[in-house]
Motif scaffolding. Structure first.
Motif, PDB file in Angstrom:
ATOM      1  N   PHE A   1      30.651  26.759  45.720  1.00 44.99           N
ATOM      2  CA  PHE A   1      31.383  27.057  44.596  1.00 44.99           C
ATOM      3  C   PHE A   1      32.806  27.727  44.678  1.00 44.99           C
ATOM      4  CE2 PHE A   1      32.074  30.472  41.339  1.00 44.99           C
ATOM      5  CZ  PHE A   1      32.043  29.664  40.354  1.00 44.99           C
ATOM      6  N   ASN A   2      32.922  28.490  45.823  1.00 44.37           N
ATOM      7  CA  ASN A   2      34.302  29.094  46.137  1.00 44.37           C
ATOM      8  C   ASN A   2      35.149  27.997  46.541  1.00 44.37           C
ATOM      9  OD1 ASN A   2      33.652  31.954  45.461  1.00 44.37           O
ATOM     10  ND2 ASN A   2      32.516  32.078  47.542  1.00 44.37           N
ATOM     11  N   ARG A   3      34.637  27.030  47.306  1.00 45.09           N
ATOM     12  CA  ARG A   3      35.568  25.913  47.650  1.00 45.09           C
ATOM     13  C   ARG A   3      35.942  25.133  46.373  1.00 45.09           C
ATOM     14  NH1 ARG A   3      32.068  25.398  52.231  1.00 45.09           N
ATOM     15  NH2 ARG A   3      30.835  23.703  50.986  1.00 45.09           N
ATOM     16  N   VAL A   4      35.283  24.943  45.446  1.00 45.22           N
ATOM     17  CA  VAL A   4      35.640  24.315  44.093  1.00 45.22           C
ATOM     18  C   VAL A   4      36.567  25.077  43.481  1.00 45.22           C
ATOM     19  CG1 VAL A   4      34.815  23.438  42.211  1.00 45.22           C
ATOM     20  CG2 VAL A   4      33.722  22.813  44.122  1.00 45.22           C
ATOM     21  N   ARG A   5      36.232  26.500  43.455  1.00 47.16           N
ATOM     22  CA  ARG A   5      37.283  27.485  42.676  1.00 47.16           C
ATOM     23  C   ARG A   5      38.465  27.392  43.302  1.00 47.16           C
ATOM     24  NH1 ARG A   5      35.873  30.253  38.320  1.00 47.16           N
ATOM     25  NH2 ARG A   5      33.827  29.153  37.432  1.00 47.16           N
ATOM     26  N   ASP A   6      38.607  27.616  44.575  1.00 49.59           N
ATOM     27  CA  ASP A   6      39.756  27.692  45.610  1.00 49.59           C
ATOM     28  C   ASP A   6      40.423  26.210  45.478  1.00 49.59           C
ATOM     29  OD1 ASP A   6      39.170  29.981  46.400  1.00 49.59           O
ATOM     30  OD2 ASP A   6      38.511  29.282  48.400  1.00 49.59           O
TER      31      ASP A   6
ATOM     32  N   GLU B   1      51.644  36.144  51.370  1.00 52.82           N
ATOM     33  CA  GLU B   1      52.062  35.194  52.429  1.00 52.82           C
ATOM     34  C   GLU B   1      51.442  33.571  51.941  1.00 52.82           C
ATOM     35  OE1 GLU B   1      54.041  35.099  54.747  1.00 52.82           O
ATOM     36  OE2 GLU B   1      54.542  37.304  54.504  1.00 52.82           O
ATOM     37  N   PRO B   2      52.044  32.504  52.360  1.00 51.75           N
ATOM     38  CA  PRO B   2      51.372  31.291  52.008  1.00 51.75           C
ATOM     39  C   PRO B   2      49.978  31.078  52.399  1.00 51.75           C
ATOM     40  CG  PRO B   2      53.593  30.953  52.723  1.00 51.75           C
ATOM     41  CD  PRO B   2      53.207  32.270  53.051  1.00 51.75           C
ATOM     42  N   GLY B   3      49.061  30.632  51.201  1.00 47.62           N
ATOM     43  CA  GLY B   3      47.805  30.186  51.505  1.00 47.62           C
ATOM     44  C   GLY B   3      46.822  31.125  50.731  1.00 47.62           C
ATOM     45  N   PHE B   4      45.584  31.126  51.341  1.00 45.89           N
ATOM     46  CA  PHE B   4      44.516  31.923  50.487  1.00 45.89           C
ATOM     47  C   PHE B   4      44.466  33.409  51.038  1.00 45.89           C
ATOM     48  CE2 PHE B   4      43.226  27.372  49.234  1.00 45.89           C
ATOM     49  CZ  PHE B   4      42.967  27.683  48.180  1.00 45.89           C
ATOM     50  N   HIS B   5      44.415  34.365  50.009  1.00 46.40           N
ATOM     51  CA  HIS B   5      44.158  35.953  50.604  1.00 46.40           C
ATOM     52  C   HIS B   5      43.074  36.301  49.598  1.00 46.40           C
ATOM     53  CE1 HIS B   5      47.548  35.270  52.876  1.00 46.40           C
ATOM     54  NE2 HIS B   5      47.973  34.433  52.036  1.00 46.40           N
ATOM     55  N   ASN B   6      42.312  37.339  50.089  1.00 48.05           N
ATOM     56  CA  ASN B   6      41.625  38.333  49.249  1.00 48.05           C
ATOM     57  C   ASN B   6      42.357  39.543  49.138  1.00 48.05           C
ATOM     58  OD1 ASN B   6      39.226  36.613  48.730  1.00 48.05           O
ATOM     59  ND2 ASN B   6      38.572  37.259  51.118  1.00 48.05           N
ATOM     60  N   VAL B   7      42.868  39.993  48.061  1.00 46.37           N
ATOM     61  CA  VAL B   7      43.499  41.211  47.700  1.00 46.37           C
ATOM     62  C   VAL B   7      42.835  42.261  46.706  1.00 46.37           C
ATOM     63  CG1 VAL B   7      45.617  41.949  46.594  1.00 46.37           C
ATOM     64  CG2 VAL B   7      45.493  39.731  48.021  1.00 46.37           C
ATOM     65  N   GLU B   8      43.135  43.375  47.038  1.00 46.84           N
ATOM     66  CA  GLU B   8      42.486  44.553  46.192  1.00 46.84           C
ATOM     67  C   GLU B   8      43.799  44.892  45.347  1.00 46.84           C
ATOM     68  OE1 GLU B   8      39.924  46.225  45.624  1.00 46.84           O
ATOM     69  OE2 GLU B   8      38.610  44.925  46.983  1.00 46.84           O
ATOM     70  N   TRP B   9      43.583  44.957  43.965  1.00 45.15           N
ATOM     71  CA  TRP B   9      44.713  45.325  43.099  1.00 45.15           C
ATOM     72  C   TRP B   9      44.000  45.547  41.609  1.00 45.15           C
ATOM     73  CZ3 TRP B   9      46.444  42.932  38.402  1.00 45.15           C
ATOM     74  CH2 TRP B   9      47.557  43.474  37.687  1.00 45.15           C
ATOM     75  N   SER B  10      44.858  46.939  41.151  1.00 39.85           N
ATOM     76  CA  SER B  10      44.308  47.278  39.854  1.00 39.85           C
ATOM     77  C   SER B  10      42.682  47.766  39.845  1.00 39.85           C
ATOM     78  CB  SER B  10      44.730  46.381  38.830  1.00 39.85           C
ATOM     79  OG  SER B  10      44.512  46.983  37.481  1.00 39.85           O
ATOM     80  N   GLY B  11      42.208  48.201  41.038  1.00 43.22           N
ATOM     81  CA  GLY B  11      40.901  48.390  41.213  1.00 43.22           C
ATOM     82  C   GLY B  11      39.952  47.389  41.245  1.00 43.22           C
ATOM     83  N   GLU B  12      40.493  46.192  41.552  1.00 42.89           N
ATOM     84  CA  GLU B  12      39.491  44.923  41.501  1.00 42.89           C
ATOM     85  C   GLU B  12      39.800  44.000  42.570  1.00 42.89           C
ATOM     86  OE1 GLU B  12      37.693  42.584  38.466  1.00 42.89           O
ATOM     87  OE2 GLU B  12      38.710  43.859  36.866  1.00 42.89           O
ATOM     88  N   ALA B  13      38.772  43.125  43.162  1.00 44.22           N
ATOM     89  CA  ALA B  13      38.977  42.187  44.276  1.00 44.22           C
ATOM     90  C   ALA B  13      39.595  40.945  43.546  1.00 44.22           C
ATOM     91  CB  ALA B  13      37.746  42.217  45.132  1.00 44.22           C
TER      92      ALA B  13
END
Length: 457
Positions: free
Chosen positions: A35-40, A118-130
């Motif tokens: 599911f995550n790969r499809v969403r990505d 940076e270019p590519g996929f990242h997991n970021v914490e912003w505005s209190g959410e992942a």
């Protein structure tokens, strides 16, 4: 839980449930990754679509509406508490277009979004959410697509239960199939039990084992062997009861007649009549005692306890016990050869064996005869012999006298009940001895019983 059916069902269904839980967890993990790969892949396609189709900032970005803040000329600082009109849109994705100088040119939520990555996929914490962020760098611009992880989780949670439905149906279906299979596998045992329960005590026929499974066939064969032994035992006991009833009829009738004659005898002859009555009672008592011995041997109900036993000492004890009776009949009873010999046997059985041999010899030899006991050991065998110089037994009759109630001279009342040698033969067999009948050197009968010898201490 003593039921084989319950044990099989418990372990098989438990194994099924444990396997289903592990498969469900593994399937859930693989589905979540897919599911995550499809969403990505979707985020990546959106970014490439923006670059491919040359999408540029909307005109409102140069002339923002009254409720929007002016477009920043530099990279905006992250906002910890975005205004309410922005938070309503956080459930969807945010798209941003940046210049190659890291200047925010466009945002689907004006001025709001995760910082440039940076270019590519990242997991970021912003505005209190992942957030899950994908950044694509082009020659003229940088496109960044962001999506909240909570939105992904909620979307996956809506479809996850449907992944468990096939597993639940599989567990239910296999559970029913396992129950049916166990019942069918145990059906031969049920049929065997019903066949045995339907029988009465007279039906000892063998059980049909042709259609039994390989695992159940040995049980059926063992039951058939047991039924055969029980049938033989009951046949012998019925025959013995019939023979005993016949054999007891004659001495009891004789005792009754002698009692009547004693009552009618004149005073001078009453003493002799009482002696005859005593002899009749003694014969009846001896017959009853031997019948009881035979009954105990036939039933085999007593648990034998073989122990090391000195055969020479036992023979000496028996000679001492019968010496008074032998002397009363004028018979020379002795132990003329006594070698130390130890055997493994039941003491009670061997005492009955020796008592019957000596009693039989004293009954069948005339007064003035001789009865000798020999105990010798050679080549690992201990042999007990009882020899007499009486009339003996013809070689053709020696095997027959080992049967019950066989008397070669039934007219002679002193011949006994015909059970002595039959009892000796059965005791010898049950204790591992070998019984043979032969002629003694003086011309009478020699009864020999040989056992495996133990080292004598």
């Amino acid at each position: 839980m003593n039921s084989i059916r319950q044990r099989l069902l418990f372990w098989q269904i438990t194994a099924l449930i444990v396997t289903s839980v592990l498969v469900s967890a593994f399937t859930y993990h693989l589905a979540w990754q897919a599911f995550n790969r499809v969403r990505d892949f979707g985020m990546e396609q959106i970014a490439h679509s923006v670059v491919r189709h040359g999408v540029r900032p909307h005109s409102w970005a140069l002339d923002p509406p009254e409720h929007a803040a002016p477009r920043p000329t530099a990279r905006p600082a992250p906002q910890d508490n975005p205004p309410p009109w922005v938070t309503d849109d956080l459930g969807r994705f945010i798209s941003q277009i940046w210049s190659t100088d890291a200047e925010l040119l466009y945002a689907s939520v004006e001025g709001i979004g995760p910082p440039l990555q940076e270019p590519g996929f990242h997991n970021v914490e912003w505005s209190g959410e992942a957030w899950r962020v994908y950044t694509l760098v082009d020659d003229e611009e940088i496109v960044q697509i962001a999506k909240t992880e909570s939105d992904r989780a909620s979307s996956f949670a809506q479809m996850a239960p449907w992944l468990l439905v096939p597993v639940a149906l599989l567990v239910l279906l296999l559970g029913l199939l396992i129950r049916v299979a166990v019942n069918r596998a145990l059906a031969p045992l049920e049929a065997l039990g019903q066949d045995i329960r339907r029988r009465d005590e007279k039906d000892l026929q063998a059980i049909a084992t042709d259609g039994l499974p390989e695992e159940v066939a040995p049980l059926g064969q063992a039951l058939n062997q047991l039924l055969e032994r029980v049938s033989r035992l009951l046949t012998r006991q019925r025959q013995m009861l019939a023979d005993a009833a016949h054999e007891l009829n004659t001495p009891l009738a004789a005792v009754k007649l002698q009692a009547q004659l004693t009552r009618r005898a004149p005073p001078g002859e009453r003493e002799a009549a009482l002696d005859e009555l005593d002899q009749g009672i003694a014969r009846s008592t001896h017959l009853v005692a031997q019948l009881l011995q035979m009954a105990r041997l036939e039933a085999d109900g007593r648990e034998r306890q073989p122990v090391p036993l000195r055969l020479d000492q036992l023979a000496a004890d028996v000679v001492a016990a019968f010496s008074a009776r032998a002397e009363a009949r004028g018979i020379d009873l002795g132990l003329d050869r006594r070698e130390a010999a130890t055997v493994q046997a039941d003491p009670q059985d061997l005492r009955v064996l020796l008592d019957n041999l000596v009693d039989n010899a004293l009954r069948h030899t005339p007064p003035g005869s001789r009865v000798d006991l020999h105990v010798e050991q050679a080549e690992g065998r201990a042999q007990l012999s009882v020899n007499d110089n009486g009339p003996g037994i013809a070689e053709a009759d020696r095997q027959r006298v080992l049967e019950r109630f066989v008397r070669l001279n039934p007219q002679n009342e002193a011949t006994g009940s015909g059970l002595g040698l039959a009892i000796v033969a059965q005791i010898a067999q049950q204790n591992g001895g070998l019984l043979t009948l032969a002629s003694s050197p003086p011309g009478g009968l020699s009864v020999r019983v040989a056992f495996s010898a133990l080292p004598t201490t």
